[in-house]
Enzyme design. Sequence first.
Site, PDB file in Angstrom:
ATOM      1  N   ASP A  49      28.539  29.864  43.483  1.00 25.53           N
ATOM      2  CA  ASP A  49      28.769  30.074  44.911  1.00 25.53           C
ATOM      3  C   ASP A  49      27.675  30.961  45.479  1.00 25.53           C
ATOM      4  OD1 ASP A  49      31.082  28.617  45.464  1.00 25.53           O
ATOM      5  OD2 ASP A  49      32.389  30.207  44.699  1.00 25.53           O
ATOM      6  N   ASP A 189      37.427  22.330  46.273  1.00 24.87           N
ATOM      7  CA  ASP A 189      37.122  23.742  46.059  1.00 24.87           C
ATOM      8  C   ASP A 189      37.920  24.601  47.025  1.00 24.87           C
ATOM      9  OD1 ASP A 189      35.915  26.142  45.454  1.00 24.87           O
ATOM     10  OD2 ASP A 189      34.012  25.670  46.441  1.00 24.87           O
TER      11      ASP A 189
HETATM   12  C1  DX5 Z   1      35.231  29.614  48.749  1.00 25.18           C
HETATM   13  C2  DX5 Z   1      34.313  29.351  47.588  1.00 25.18           C
HETATM   14  C3  DX5 Z   1      35.112  28.955  46.408  1.00 25.18           C
HETATM   15  C4  DX5 Z   1      35.937  30.055  45.907  1.00 25.18           C
HETATM   16  C5  DX5 Z   1      37.075  29.474  45.160  1.00 25.18           C
HETATM   17  O1  DX5 Z   1      34.542  30.197  49.727  1.00 25.18           O
HETATM   18  O2  DX5 Z   1      33.477  28.309  47.893  1.00 25.18           O
HETATM   19  O3  DX5 Z   1      34.332  28.406  45.369  1.00 25.18           O
HETATM   20  O4  DX5 Z   1      35.225  30.939  45.107  1.00 25.18           O
HETATM   21  O5  DX5 Z   1      37.948  30.495  44.900  1.00 25.18           O
HETATM   22  P1  DX5 Z   1      39.484  30.252  44.673  1.00 25.18           P
HETATM   23  O6  DX5 Z   1      39.619  29.272  43.567  1.00 25.18           O
HETATM   24  O7  DX5 Z   1      40.013  31.595  44.378  1.00 25.18           O
HETATM   25  O8  DX5 Z   1      40.004  29.690  45.975  1.00 25.18           O
END
Ligand code: DX5
Length: 234
Positions: A49, A189
């Site tokens: 990310d 995601d």
């Molecule tokens: C959201 C990111 C995700 C996030 C997912 O802004 O793109 O990849 O890290 O985190 P979780 O699984 O906790 O929603």
Amino acid sequence: MARERKPGIKAPPASPAKIEVVPAILAYSPDEMRARIASVPDCPILQIDLMDGKFVNNKTVGLDELADFSFPPGKLIEYHLMVADPLEWIGRLPAENETIFQVHIESVEPAGIPRVREAVRARGLHCSLAWALNPPTPLPAIEPHLGGISEVLVMTVNPGFSGQKYLPEMEEKMRALRAAHPALTIEIDGGVDKSNAERAVNAGANRLAAASALFKQKNPQAACQELKRLANHI
Ligand code: DX5
């Protein structure tokens, strides 16, 4: 020529590992990134990310800090570019591994799309482009630009932070995308966990990125395997 199947001989079962769980690595420093990666050693795909504080209201580890970063060999690296200037990141991120640049369609003017494709092409044959789309962005925003694209990232939260709630209404998007593109990799995601993985897969997702569901557990690797087993019904 297609091989004839003898009567009574069943088709082989679908691969039990057809649904992949992808650790989403949101880190604020290279050390943090290394530690997270080390905690999921058996996962073949990692989603990195990247946020610049402009496209979203959060800022992760940046380009300069990542200049010399090396990922474990053999892993597929997905860069989730939540940045205002994806061209710059595509040009400068390390790309030793097989790499997918997940570019938000909201970050590119329609006229800039050929430049994005060209920037990815310039990184080599082991690099490819995927379009990512935010919850409010409808499918027609990417449909004309799917030529040569084998993956789409459907956000199931508004990007920026881990720990948000999965938006089930995004399943409509997954279903429509899957119906129109049976062979596409559909990654989702945001807020993915044991309570919603199966329904997302039933809606057409075949790659599940997850952060909290893995990294809030004592053993992220075990949590990843468990989610994967659940998603694959085994
Ligand atoms: C959201 C990111 C995700 C996030 C997912 O802004 O793109 O990849 O890290 O985190 P979780 O699984 O906790 O929603």
